[in-house]
Design a protein around this motif. Sequence first.
Motif, PDB file in Angstrom:
ATOM      1  N   SER A  57     -32.117  29.329  11.986  1.00 51.08           N
ATOM      2  CA  SER A  57     -31.835  28.251  11.038  1.00 51.08           C
ATOM      3  C   SER A  57     -30.784  28.705  10.040  1.00 51.08           C
ATOM      4  O   SER A  57     -30.842  29.835   9.554  1.00 51.08           O
ATOM      5  CB  SER A  57     -33.106  27.851  10.286  1.00 51.08           C
ATOM      6  OG  SER A  57     -34.075  27.331  11.171  1.00 51.08           O
ATOM      7  N   THR A  58     -29.838  27.826   9.761  1.00 53.00           N
ATOM      8  CA  THR A  58     -28.803  28.129   8.782  1.00 53.00           C
ATOM      9  C   THR A  58     -28.657  26.948   7.824  1.00 53.00           C
ATOM     10  O   THR A  58     -28.962  25.802   8.177  1.00 53.00           O
ATOM     11  CB  THR A  58     -27.442  28.400   9.457  1.00 53.00           C
ATOM     12  OG1 THR A  58     -27.085  27.278  10.272  1.00 53.00           O
ATOM     13  CG2 THR A  58     -27.497  29.653  10.309  1.00 53.00           C
ATOM     14  N   TYR A  59     -28.189  27.257   6.630  1.00 57.92           N
ATOM     15  CA  TYR A  59     -28.062  26.257   5.572  1.00 57.92           C
ATOM     16  C   TYR A  59     -26.744  26.505   4.841  1.00 57.92           C
ATOM     17  O   TYR A  59     -26.346  27.658   4.658  1.00 57.92           O
ATOM     18  CB  TYR A  59     -29.230  26.382   4.588  1.00 57.92           C
ATOM     19  CG  TYR A  59     -30.566  26.392   5.271  1.00 57.92           C
ATOM     20  CD1 TYR A  59     -31.136  27.591   5.699  1.00 57.92           C
ATOM     21  CD2 TYR A  59     -31.262  25.213   5.517  1.00 57.92           C
ATOM     22  CE1 TYR A  59     -32.367  27.620   6.350  1.00 57.92           C
ATOM     23  CE2 TYR A  59     -32.486  25.224   6.170  1.00 57.92           C
ATOM     24  CZ  TYR A  59     -33.026  26.425   6.582  1.00 57.92           C
ATOM     25  OH  TYR A  59     -34.229  26.449   7.238  1.00 57.92           O
ATOM     26  N   TYR A  60     -26.107  25.424   4.419  1.00 62.69           N
ATOM     27  CA  TYR A  60     -24.801  25.537   3.776  1.00 62.69           C
ATOM     28  C   TYR A  60     -24.697  24.612   2.576  1.00 62.69           C
ATOM     29  O   TYR A  60     -25.259  23.508   2.573  1.00 62.69           O
ATOM     30  CB  TYR A  60     -23.684  25.181   4.761  1.00 62.69           C
ATOM     31  CG  TYR A  60     -23.600  26.095   5.939  1.00 62.69           C
ATOM     32  CD1 TYR A  60     -24.237  25.792   7.134  1.00 62.69           C
ATOM     33  CD2 TYR A  60     -22.885  27.290   5.859  1.00 62.69           C
ATOM     34  CE1 TYR A  60     -24.176  26.648   8.227  1.00 62.69           C
ATOM     35  CE2 TYR A  60     -22.803  28.145   6.952  1.00 62.69           C
ATOM     36  CZ  TYR A  60     -23.457  27.819   8.120  1.00 62.69           C
ATOM     37  OH  TYR A  60     -23.382  28.672   9.195  1.00 62.69           O
ATOM     38  N   ALA A  61     -23.937  25.056   1.590  1.00 62.37           N
ATOM     39  CA  ALA A  61     -23.549  24.162   0.512  1.00 62.37           C
ATOM     40  C   ALA A  61     -22.576  23.128   1.072  1.00 62.37           C
ATOM     41  O   ALA A  61     -21.802  23.424   1.989  1.00 62.37           O
ATOM     42  CB  ALA A  61     -22.889  24.951  -0.606  1.00 62.37           C
ATOM     43  N   ASP A  62     -22.625  21.936   0.503  1.00 60.12           N
ATOM     44  CA  ASP A  62     -21.740  20.878   0.994  1.00 60.12           C
ATOM     45  C   ASP A  62     -20.273  21.280   0.911  1.00 60.12           C
ATOM     46  O   ASP A  62     -19.456  20.888   1.754  1.00 60.12           O
ATOM     47  CB  ASP A  62     -21.966  19.594   0.186  1.00 60.12           C
ATOM     48  CG  ASP A  62     -23.288  18.918   0.528  1.00 60.12           C
ATOM     49  OD1 ASP A  62     -23.732  18.078  -0.272  1.00 60.12           O
ATOM     50  OD2 ASP A  62     -23.874  19.238   1.591  1.00 60.12           O
TER      51      ASP A  62
END
Length: 118
Positions: A57-62
Amino acid sequence: QVHLVESGGGLVQAGDSLRLSCAASGGTFSRYYMGWFRQAPGKERQFVAAISWSGGSTYYADSVKGRFTISRDNGKNTVSLQMNSLKPDDTAVYYCAATVVPGKYDTWGQGTQVTVSS
């Protein structure tokens, strides 16, 4: 407790790419959620990207979604941030961070400077 050391920062032009790396030592790397943060002069530190223990799972700032990619290699105890299409607004000190509890980062590297000229 894990110890983190970032590398790969530098001075680039707008539109260029840069890859940051963070080497971890002193702990069981696969136990840690890993993240990248950045702090520009006069601004608060902000979240950039995060990756789960296995990398699934990965997450990013817009602001970086579609341009930056976070990845990890648990065999080499490293986490990387591939930054493409860099903009002057990406100029900041970039920090690697670790936590065993997602979202509650408690271990930080010393930071690496990224400067993007227009």
